[in-house]
Design a protein around this motif. Structure first.
Motif, mmCIF file in Angstrom:
data_model
loop_
_atom_site.group_PDB
_atom_site.id
_atom_site.type_symbol
_atom_site.label_atom_id
_atom_site.label_comp_id
_atom_site.label_asym_id
_atom_site.label_seq_id
_atom_site.Cartn_x
_atom_site.Cartn_y
_atom_site.Cartn_z
ATOM 1 N N GLY A 15 0.750 -1.303 0.073
ATOM 2 C CA GLY A 15 0.139 -0.061 -0.030
ATOM 3 C C GLY A 15 0.841 1.307 -0.073
ATOM 4 O O GLY A 15 1.898 1.218 -0.334
ATOM 5 N N THR A 16 0.289 2.282 0.260
ATOM 6 C CA THR A 16 0.819 3.661 0.360
ATOM 7 C C THR A 16 0.543 4.265 1.725
ATOM 8 O O THR A 16 -0.463 3.833 2.511
ATOM 9 C CB THR A 16 0.464 4.373 -0.785
ATOM 10 N N ILE A 17 1.079 5.536 1.921
ATOM 11 C CA ILE A 17 0.722 6.217 3.110
ATOM 12 C C ILE A 17 -0.601 6.691 3.029
ATOM 13 O O ILE A 17 -1.395 6.794 3.981
ATOM 14 C CB ILE A 17 1.701 7.621 3.096
ATOM 15 N N GLY A 18 -1.366 6.782 1.732
ATOM 16 C CA GLY A 18 -2.544 7.277 1.780
ATOM 17 C C GLY A 18 -3.444 6.041 2.086
ATOM 18 O O GLY A 18 -4.484 6.092 2.907
ATOM 19 N N HIS A 19 -3.171 4.626 1.737
ATOM 20 C CA HIS A 19 -3.907 3.578 2.228
ATOM 21 C C HIS A 19 -3.956 3.641 3.961
ATOM 22 O O HIS A 19 -4.974 3.337 4.355
ATOM 23 C CB HIS A 19 -3.243 2.421 1.638
ATOM 24 N N LEU A 20 -2.536 3.891 4.568
ATOM 25 C CA LEU A 20 -2.483 3.792 5.823
ATOM 26 C C LEU A 20 -3.557 4.895 6.465
ATOM 27 O O LEU A 20 -4.290 4.497 7.363
ATOM 28 C CB LEU A 20 -1.223 4.086 6.368
ATOM 29 N N LEU A 21 -3.594 6.137 6.285
ATOM 30 C CA LEU A 21 -4.733 6.909 6.705
ATOM 31 C C LEU A 21 -5.899 6.649 6.343
ATOM 32 O O LEU A 21 -6.835 6.601 7.239
ATOM 33 C CB LEU A 21 -4.352 8.384 6.076
ATOM 34 N N VAL A 22 -6.415 6.240 5.231
ATOM 35 C CA VAL A 22 -7.820 6.034 4.837
ATOM 36 C C VAL A 22 -8.234 4.955 5.921
ATOM 37 O O VAL A 22 -9.375 5.001 6.343
ATOM 38 C CB VAL A 22 -8.004 5.657 3.349
ATOM 39 N N ARG A 23 -7.182 3.816 5.900
ATOM 40 C CA ARG A 23 -7.886 2.570 6.757
ATOM 41 C C ARG A 23 -7.886 3.138 8.329
ATOM 42 O O ARG A 23 -8.759 2.509 8.922
ATOM 43 C CB ARG A 23 -6.817 1.615 6.625
ATOM 44 N N ALA A 24 -6.889 3.818 8.628
ATOM 45 C CA ALA A 24 -7.032 4.469 10.020
ATOM 46 C C ALA A 24 -8.459 5.131 10.158
ATOM 47 O O ALA A 24 -9.001 5.136 11.308
ATOM 48 C CB ALA A 24 -5.823 5.188 10.306
ATOM 49 N N PHE A 25 -8.693 6.254 9.203
ATOM 50 C CA PHE A 25 -10.052 6.791 9.481
ATOM 51 C C PHE A 25 -11.206 5.477 9.576
ATOM 52 O O PHE A 25 -12.048 5.928 10.377
ATOM 53 C CB PHE A 25 -10.130 7.331 8.228
ATOM 54 N N GLU A 26 -11.243 4.650 8.780
ATOM 55 C CA GLU A 26 -12.247 3.708 9.099
ATOM 56 C C GLU A 26 -12.269 2.881 10.119
ATOM 57 O O GLU A 26 -13.201 2.628 10.729
ATOM 58 C CB GLU A 26 -12.174 2.726 7.680
ATOM 59 N N ARG A 27 -11.029 2.409 10.572
ATOM 60 C CA ARG A 27 -10.955 1.365 11.694
ATOM 61 C C ARG A 27 -11.200 2.266 12.771
ATOM 62 O O ARG A 27 -11.631 1.532 13.780
ATOM 63 C CB ARG A 27 -9.565 0.801 11.774
ATOM 64 N N HIS A 28 -10.695 3.332 13.266
ATOM 65 C CA HIS A 28 -10.875 4.108 14.499
ATOM 66 C C HIS A 28 -12.008 5.321 14.384
ATOM 67 O O HIS A 28 -11.523 6.179 15.175
ATOM 68 C CB HIS A 28 -9.477 4.377 14.864
ATOM 69 N N ALA A 29 -12.836 5.120 13.627
ATOM 70 C CA ALA A 29 -13.735 6.176 13.429
ATOM 71 C C ALA A 29 -14.215 7.034 14.707
ATOM 72 O O ALA A 29 -14.132 8.394 14.657
ATOM 73 C CB ALA A 29 -14.886 5.975 12.655
ATOM 74 N N ASP A 30 -14.572 6.617 15.525
ATOM 75 C CA ASP A 30 -15.225 7.179 16.799
ATOM 76 C C ASP A 30 -14.084 7.790 17.842
ATOM 77 O O ASP A 30 -14.378 8.406 18.877
ATOM 78 C CB ASP A 30 -16.078 6.316 17.329
ATOM 79 N N ALA A 31 -12.815 7.186 17.765
ATOM 80 C CA ALA A 31 -11.758 7.430 18.573
ATOM 81 C C ALA A 31 -11.360 8.773 18.220
ATOM 82 O O ALA A 31 -11.418 9.553 17.117
ATOM 83 C CB ALA A 31 -10.609 6.452 18.451
ATOM 84 N N GLU A 32 -10.594 9.534 19.625
ATOM 85 C CA GLU A 32 -9.934 10.744 19.256
ATOM 86 C C GLU A 32 -8.848 10.676 18.371
ATOM 87 O O GLU A 32 -7.920 9.921 18.955
ATOM 88 C CB GLU A 32 -9.947 11.462 20.631
ATOM 89 N N MET A 33 -8.524 11.567 17.654
ATOM 90 C CA MET A 33 -7.536 11.245 16.809
ATOM 91 C C MET A 33 -6.321 12.418 16.846
ATOM 92 O O MET A 33 -5.340 12.278 17.147
ATOM 93 C CB MET A 33 -7.801 11.472 15.221
ATOM 94 N N LEU A 34 -7.033 13.764 16.899
ATOM 95 C CA LEU A 34 -6.101 14.890 16.766
ATOM 96 C C LEU A 34 -6.613 15.913 17.950
ATOM 97 O O LEU A 34 -7.859 16.250 18.057
ATOM 98 C CB LEU A 34 -5.759 15.637 15.454
ATOM 99 N N VAL A 35 -5.787 16.492 18.865
ATOM 100 C CA VAL A 35 -6.044 17.577 19.708
ATOM 101 C C VAL A 35 -5.013 18.748 19.610
ATOM 102 O O VAL A 35 -3.783 18.352 19.468
ATOM 103 C CB VAL A 35 -5.811 17.136 21.192
ATOM 104 N N GLY A 36 -5.517 20.083 19.366
ATOM 105 C CA GLY A 36 -4.670 21.068 19.087
ATOM 106 C C GLY A 36 -5.561 22.120 18.828
ATOM 107 O O GLY A 36 -6.849 22.070 18.217
ATOM 108 N N LEU A 235 -2.199 3.039 14.819
ATOM 109 C CA LEU A 235 -2.363 2.279 16.114
ATOM 110 C C LEU A 235 -3.682 2.813 16.850
ATOM 111 O O LEU A 235 -4.015 2.230 18.065
ATOM 112 C CB LEU A 235 -1.248 2.415 17.408
ATOM 113 N N GLY A 236 -4.098 3.792 16.274
ATOM 114 C CA GLY A 236 -5.632 4.172 16.640
ATOM 115 C C GLY A 236 -5.401 5.096 17.971
ATOM 116 O O GLY A 236 -6.268 5.419 18.803
ATOM 117 N N GLY A 237 -4.172 5.782 18.009
ATOM 118 C CA GLY A 237 -3.947 6.648 19.120
ATOM 119 C C GLY A 237 -4.358 8.303 18.825
ATOM 120 O O GLY A 237 -4.647 8.517 17.803
ATOM 121 N N SER A 238 -4.095 9.054 19.924
ATOM 122 C CA SER A 238 -4.621 10.462 20.052
ATOM 123 C C SER A 238 -3.401 11.117 20.080
ATOM 124 O O SER A 238 -2.413 11.208 20.877
ATOM 125 C CB SER A 238 -5.476 10.741 21.179
ATOM 126 N N PHE A 239 -3.201 12.099 19.132
ATOM 127 C CA PHE A 239 -2.045 12.857 18.716
ATOM 128 C C PHE A 239 -2.289 14.295 19.151
ATOM 129 O O PHE A 239 -3.052 15.005 18.731
ATOM 130 C CB PHE A 239 -1.821 12.799 17.429
#
Length: 523
Positions: A15-36, A235-239
């Motif tokens: 895959g690509t970095i794009g695949h990584l991000l799209v799958r992260a969006f789908e897998r962890h949809a309801d989790a908190e991703m970014l704070v700032g 990893l579905g973490g909060s950044f």
């Protein structure tokens, strides 16, 4: 005949970095991703923001193969622009906020950037200035209202979301990132989706990530901190992002948000130790402090372990092999093994590391050689610099320019940058060995050792020291300590106490600038 890279074989393309991000969006949809910036976005909300940004860029003609550059403080919207670029097949050049206007103009022209995206408040004026200096720059886009630029945020807000469909191939360029440029003009380091994704996967597999992850970035996301956001997403973490490094603010934030991981460079850790001792905060949530980008003095590292506990994990890498050459685990930070505290650990599992001499031959066990690397995360080369690429890849290895040795247990220690080795009286001296002795002396906060041209010695070992607050440094005692530990050849011919050491934009001691300063101030 060498086999082609796996991404050139249709059966083995990943895959690509794009695949990584799209799958992260789908897998962890309801989790908190970014704070700032006073915002807290879930993965689904960030996906929606990225989709609108992707459409806005496409409507400006910025599609696959085009190049964008990012100049911003740490904020969510600059990550949305980067993520849209990764998914949309653009090549992204992150720019450091500390880069001079001359170097910014050079980088934009050199990388043939189509659009510069700037933080409207912090870098609007600089964006307008460099736009005038780079005729080939087609667009100046701002993350907010800015006269003379297209407001990318307003355009994205009024755009229909684009489908989040990765448009790049693994072998396509995803990043042209520029080196610090302490010697001559900065060089553009080229990474493909395949090489950057290989680095991210190594990070996710071998780094010591707490769970659930709450990762804090206080260093610029234009460099290592931004790369860390990618395994955090996997990893579905909060950044979390702070606008800049401030020791008090960082400690307060860790206590308030129960942050359990962060990335810092050594000089920041030194400051944190002093501030936490002066006014302790509850940082019991902190499980891992990743550190790297410059050597950490073993004596100061031992202090940090006393103050914060066994939370430190060192990483060694460089732009050409991002963040993943070797690592020193938390449990290897053993104050009973000072030699181990000076090590940068063991190589990552998915790479080869060899110590080579000037003829590209392996050195004998226990001897010093240049650290050379092979692996799937190694750069594609330097942008438009074939001669320097060939030099960096001599003998089929990436030559890091760092000199190191392996101990009997397979732990790697960097003794010095090859160009910073001192030749005094015909003998090779590695400044790191002298620095470690001096750093252990009372009253020493920081130290850097360089060679200064000398008629008698060729180069004279010279120590520049920053004293701790309220302490005094005895130059004679410093010289005597080094003489006792390392011998007369290593003993500094001159000891200078400075208010601070010059640093690069990444927080490393700038030894080129230090040599020039000390030479100009010679008695």
């Amino acid at each position: 005949m060498h086999a082609p890279p796996p991404y050139q074989d249709p059966m083995r393309r990943g895959g690509t970095i794009g695949h990584l991000l799209v799958r992260a969006f789908e897998r962890h949809a309801d989790a908190e991703m970014l704070v700032g910036d006073g915002e807290r976005l879930s993965y689904a909300q960030m996906a929606a923001r990225t989709a609108r940004m992707l459409r806005a860029l496409a409507d400006l003609g910025l599609g696959p193969g085009r190049r964008i550059a990012l100049l911003s403080r740490n904020r969510i919207d600059v990550l949305a622009a980067a993520y849209a670029g990764y998914i949309g097949g653009l090549c992204v050049t992150p720019l450091s906020p500390l880069t001079s206007e001359d170097d910014l103009a050079f980088m934009l022209a050199d990388a043939e950037i189509d659009a510069l995206i700037v933080d409207d408040g912090a870098f609007g004026a600089r964006g307008l200035a460099v736009k005038e200096r780079v005729p080939g720059l087609r667009h100046l886009l701002s993350l907010g209202p800015l006269a003379g630029a297209v407001d990318l945020m307003a355009k994205a807000a009024s755009s229909e979301p684009a489908p989040l469909l990765p448009r790049a191939q693994p072998g396509d360029l995803v990043v042209i990132g520029y080196t610090g440029g302490t010697t001559g003009r900065p060089k553009g380091v080229m990474h493909t989706h395949a090489s950057l994704l290989a680095s991210v996967m190594m990070m996710a597999a071998e780094w010591e990530w707490p769970a659930p992850l709450r990762l804090l970035a206080a260093t610029p996301v234009s460099h290592a901190a931004g790369v860390l956001a990618l395994p955090a997403a996997l990893l579905g973490g909060s950044f979390h992002m702070l606008p800049a490094f401030d020791a008090d603010a960082l400690l307060d934030y860790i206590a308030a948000e129960r942050v359990n991981a962060t990335f810092l460079v050594p000089v920041m850790i030194y400051r944190l130790v002093d501030v936490q001792r002066a006014r302790p905060r509850d940082v019991s949530s902190l499980a891992t402090v990743f550190y790297g980008a410059a050597p950490m003095l073993p004596a100061r590292l031992a202090e940090a372990l006393q103050v914060f506990g066994p939370v430190f994990m060192q990483l060694y890498g460089q732009s050409e092999a991002p963040t993943c050459i070797s690592w020193l685990a938390r449990h290897h930070h053993d104050t009973a093994r000072p030699d181990r505290l000076g090590s940068c650990g063991v190589p990552f599992a998915d790479i080869q590391v060899e110590l080579l001499d000037d003829a590209c031959r392996p050195v004998a066990p226990g001897e010093v050689g240049e650290i050379c690397v092979r692996g799937p995360h190694v750069m594609a080369g330097y942008w438009k610099r074939p001669e320097e690429t060939a030099e960096a890849f001599a003998g089929g290895w990436l030559h890091t320019g760092d000199m190191g040795r392996f101990d009997a247990d397979g732990f790697l220690t960097i003794v010095e940058r090859k160009k910073d080795m001192i030749i005094s009286g015909g003998l090779n001296i590695f400044p790191r060995e002298v620095e470690d002795v001096i750093a252990a002396l009372p009253g020493v906060a920081q130290v850097a050792v360089v060679g200064i041209a000398d008629e008698r010695w060729g180069e004279a070992v010279t120590a520049a020291i920053v004293a701790r607050s309220g302490a005094e440094v005895d130059a004679a005692a410093v010289t005597a300590a080094v003489r006792e530990k390392k011998g007369p050849t290593h003993a500094p011919k001159r000891v200078v106490v400075l208010a601070q050491l010059p640093t690069t934009m990444l927080g490393k001691v700038d030894k080129k600038a230090l040599r020039a300063q000390l030479k100009a101030e010679q008695p």
